[in-house]
Design a protein around this motif. Structure first.
Motif, PDB file in Angstrom:
ATOM      1  N   LEU A 286      -0.170  -4.849   2.932  1.00  0.00           N
ATOM      2  CA  LEU A 286      -1.360  -5.137   2.143  1.00  0.00           C
ATOM      3  C   LEU A 286      -1.069  -6.201   1.092  1.00  0.00           C
ATOM      4  O   LEU A 286      -1.898  -7.083   0.823  1.00  0.00           O
ATOM      5  CB  LEU A 286      -1.877  -3.857   1.477  1.00  0.00           C
ATOM      6  N   ALA A 287       0.119  -6.122   0.473  1.00  0.00           N
ATOM      7  CA  ALA A 287       0.481  -7.121  -0.529  1.00  0.00           C
ATOM      8  C   ALA A 287       0.662  -8.502   0.100  1.00  0.00           C
ATOM      9  O   ALA A 287       0.315  -9.523  -0.518  1.00  0.00           O
ATOM     10  CB  ALA A 287       1.759  -6.698  -1.257  1.00  0.00           C
ATOM     11  N   ARG A 288       1.189  -8.558   1.318  1.00  0.00           N
ATOM     12  CA  ARG A 288       1.344  -9.847   1.995  1.00  0.00           C
ATOM     13  C   ARG A 288      -0.006 -10.489   2.302  1.00  0.00           C
ATOM     14  O   ARG A 288      -0.109 -11.711   2.410  1.00  0.00           O
ATOM     15  CB  ARG A 288       2.133  -9.650   3.287  1.00  0.00           C
ATOM     16  N   ARG A 289      -1.026  -9.691   2.445  1.00  0.00           N
ATOM     17  CA  ARG A 289      -2.359 -10.220   2.717  1.00  0.00           C
ATOM     18  C   ARG A 289      -3.177 -10.394   1.440  1.00  0.00           C
ATOM     19  O   ARG A 289      -4.408 -10.467   1.485  1.00  0.00           O
ATOM     20  CB  ARG A 289      -3.089  -9.301   3.689  1.00  0.00           C
ATOM     21  N   ASN A 290      -2.457 -10.420   0.326  1.00  0.00           N
ATOM     22  CA  ASN A 290      -3.080 -10.675  -0.978  1.00  0.00           C
ATOM     23  C   ASN A 290      -4.105  -9.608  -1.357  1.00  0.00           C
ATOM     24  O   ASN A 290      -5.112  -9.890  -2.020  1.00  0.00           O
ATOM     25  CB  ASN A 290      -3.741 -12.058  -1.008  1.00  0.00           C
ATOM     26  N   MET A 291      -3.844  -8.368  -0.917  1.00  0.00           N
ATOM     27  CA  MET A 291      -4.689  -7.241  -1.329  1.00  0.00           C
ATOM     28  C   MET A 291      -4.216  -6.741  -2.691  1.00  0.00           C
ATOM     29  O   MET A 291      -3.019  -6.607  -2.932  1.00  0.00           O
ATOM     30  CB  MET A 291      -4.599  -6.113  -0.304  1.00  0.00           C
ATOM     31  N   ARG A 292      -5.150  -6.482  -3.564  1.00  0.00           N
ATOM     32  CA  ARG A 292      -4.816  -5.980  -4.892  1.00  0.00           C
ATOM     33  C   ARG A 292      -4.557  -4.482  -4.812  1.00  0.00           C
ATOM     34  O   ARG A 292      -5.478  -3.659  -4.800  1.00  0.00           O
ATOM     35  CB  ARG A 292      -5.951  -6.278  -5.864  1.00  0.00           C
ATOM     36  N   CYS A 293      -3.304  -4.122  -4.736  1.00  0.00           N
ATOM     37  CA  CYS A 293      -2.920  -2.711  -4.641  1.00  0.00           C
ATOM     38  C   CYS A 293      -1.503  -2.569  -5.170  1.00  0.00           C
ATOM     39  O   CYS A 293      -0.759  -3.548  -5.284  1.00  0.00           O
ATOM     40  CB  CYS A 293      -3.007  -2.199  -3.201  1.00  0.00           C
ATOM     41  N   ASP A 294      -1.152  -1.346  -5.485  1.00  0.00           N
ATOM     42  CA  ASP A 294       0.207  -1.064  -5.918  1.00  0.00           C
ATOM     43  C   ASP A 294       1.150  -1.145  -4.717  1.00  0.00           C
ATOM     44  O   ASP A 294       0.824  -0.701  -3.617  1.00  0.00           O
ATOM     45  CB  ASP A 294       0.292   0.318  -6.551  1.00  0.00           C
ATOM     46  N   ASN A 295       2.334  -1.679  -4.954  1.00  0.00           N
ATOM     47  CA  ASN A 295       3.281  -1.889  -3.867  1.00  0.00           C
ATOM     48  C   ASN A 295       4.216  -0.701  -3.663  1.00  0.00           C
ATOM     49  O   ASN A 295       4.997  -0.693  -2.715  1.00  0.00           O
ATOM     50  CB  ASN A 295       4.119  -3.148  -4.141  1.00  0.00           C
ATOM     51  N   TYR A 296       4.113   0.318  -4.500  1.00  0.00           N
ATOM     52  CA  TYR A 296       5.046   1.435  -4.395  1.00  0.00           C
ATOM     53  C   TYR A 296       4.573   2.432  -3.333  1.00  0.00           C
ATOM     54  O   TYR A 296       3.407   2.447  -2.918  1.00  0.00           O
ATOM     55  CB  TYR A 296       5.210   2.131  -5.744  1.00  0.00           C
ATOM     56  N   CYS A 297       5.505   3.302  -2.902  1.00  0.00           N
ATOM     57  CA  CYS A 297       5.201   4.322  -1.903  1.00  0.00           C
ATOM     58  C   CYS A 297       4.369   5.430  -2.536  1.00  0.00           C
ATOM     59  O   CYS A 297       4.729   5.957  -3.599  1.00  0.00           O
ATOM     60  CB  CYS A 297       6.493   4.898  -1.327  1.00  0.00           C
ATOM     61  N   PRO A 298       3.256   5.836  -1.937  1.00  0.00           N
ATOM     62  CA  PRO A 298       2.414   6.871  -2.543  1.00  0.00           C
ATOM     63  C   PRO A 298       3.017   8.265  -2.492  1.00  0.00           C
ATOM     64  O   PRO A 298       2.552   9.162  -3.192  1.00  0.00           O
ATOM     65  CB  PRO A 298       1.131   6.807  -1.707  1.00  0.00           C
ATOM     66  N   ARG A 299       4.065   8.473  -1.703  1.00  0.00           N
ATOM     67  CA  ARG A 299       4.639   9.807  -1.560  1.00  0.00           C
ATOM     68  C   ARG A 299       5.865  10.023  -2.438  1.00  0.00           C
ATOM     69  O   ARG A 299       6.026  11.086  -3.029  1.00  0.00           O
ATOM     70  CB  ARG A 299       5.018  10.084  -0.105  1.00  0.00           C
ATOM     71  N   CYS A 300       6.733   8.997  -2.533  1.00  0.00           N
ATOM     72  CA  CYS A 300       7.976   9.182  -3.283  1.00  0.00           C
ATOM     73  C   CYS A 300       8.121   8.212  -4.447  1.00  0.00           C
ATOM     74  O   CYS A 300       9.055   8.350  -5.244  1.00  0.00           O
ATOM     75  CB  CYS A 300       9.175   9.046  -2.344  1.00  0.00           C
ATOM     76  N   GLY A 301       7.237   7.222  -4.564  1.00  0.00           N
ATOM     77  CA  GLY A 301       7.310   6.271  -5.656  1.00  0.00           C
ATOM     78  C   GLY A 301       8.291   5.144  -5.452  1.00  0.00           C
ATOM     79  O   GLY A 301       8.624   4.434  -6.420  1.00  0.00           O
ATOM     80  N   GLU A 302       8.765   4.931  -4.231  1.00  0.00           N
ATOM     81  CA  GLU A 302       9.650   3.803  -3.938  1.00  0.00           C
ATOM     82  C   GLU A 302       8.955   2.491  -4.289  1.00  0.00           C
ATOM     83  O   GLU A 302       7.737   2.355  -4.172  1.00  0.00           O
ATOM     84  CB  GLU A 302      10.051   3.822  -2.470  1.00  0.00           C
TER      85      GLU A 302
END
Length: 297
Positions: free
Chosen positions: A95-111
């Protein structure tokens, strides 16, 4: 200056054309200099192919993509695994590579970054699922930082441990439910217990194999016994011959229910009845009455 000095050296060996024509393009792979499809095919097979072999390229995933649709699993799971191999899933890195505005961390473990390999194989909840499952695992051969290597192990390498014919490994269902658990955490904030997920995946796998088990059809045996032949008077210039037919069905036949069923008909009596006064009774009730009368002996 350098170019002007080199030009005489390069032009000196060239022979001057007696026709004084302008320079034109020519195809150097034929004697005539004319282009042909045959010569281009030769160039593609012998010249260009060698140059491509010298280049260092990444391993092809074509075999992995082709084997996905041979898996013994529902097509929706095959589609998901194919999307994981090509990277067409909505992990935060994509999603970040497609310029989507979102958090880049893992939603399950916070990576800090969630890749396909991390979401399916490296995230701590996913690691617990693989550890609790019946899929053969080992250090250095599985759950390495490459989705292609891990899929290669699941598709082919583990068959050295499990016989291919007896392979009912639920790993496609594990991948499916790991991805669903990731989405449930992301959109609903609900964590699934890894042991519960493994049991659910294994039960779904067992149910699918039982539902797709091929049952061999039961062949019904029908034995026809011939009895004494009889001769009827001449009818229409031809002699009519018949026989007493006794169809005997096997015990437990679904055609007649439980038990033996061997009806017999007296063919001479049935023939005389059809030729007698009842011959005009051609409807089903009359014919059934006539057959019942012929079989009362």
């Amino acid at each position: 200056m350098v170019g002007s000095r080199l030009e005489p050296c390069l032009l000196a060996p060239l022979a001057i054309s007696s026709a004084h024509r302008r320079d034109t393009y020519c195809w150097s792979y034929t004697r005539s200099g004319q282009y042909t499809v045959k010569s281009e095919y030769w160039v593609a097979q012998n010249v260009l192919k060698r140059e491509e072999e010298k280049q260092v390229v990444e391993p092809s995933i074509t075999d992995l993509q082709a084997y996905v649709w041979k898996l013994k699993t529902p097509k929706k799971i095959c589609h998901l695994i194919g999307q994981l191999l090509t990277g067409h899933v909505a992990v935060t890195r994509n999603l970040a590579r497609r310029n989507m505005r979102c958090d880049n961390y893992c939603p399950r473990c916070g990576e800090l970054e969630e890749s396909v390999t991390h979401a399916i194989f490296e995230c701590p909840p996913a690691l617990q699922v693989w550890s609790l499952s019946s899929t053969p695992t080992g250090p250095g051969i599985f759950r390495v930082p490459s989705v292609y290597t891990n899929m290669d192990f699941l598709f082919w390498r583990k068959n050295a441990i499990i016989e291919p014919d007896q392979d009912r490994d639920p790993y496609p269902w594990l991948i499916w439910y790991i991805w669903k658990a990731r989405n449930k955490k992301l959109f609903s904030g609900i964590d699934r217990d890894p042991l519960e997920l493994v049991r659910h995946a294994e039960s779904e796998c067992q149910a699918w194999f039982e539902a797709n088990k091929v049952v061999q059809p039961i062949i019904q045996d029908i034995n026809v016994e011939e009895s004494q032949w009889w001769e009827h008077p001449t009818y229409g210039g031809k002699e009519s011959h018949a026989a007493r037919v006794t169809p005997a069905y096997r015990i437990g036949s679904t055609a007649v229910g439980n038990g033996e069923h061997a009806p017999t008909f007296d063919m001479p009596e049935l023939w005389n009845g059809l030729q007698g006064d009842d011959c005009n009774v051609k409807r089903a009730p009359g014919l059934a009455k006539l057959c019942d009368g012929a079989g009362k002996d």
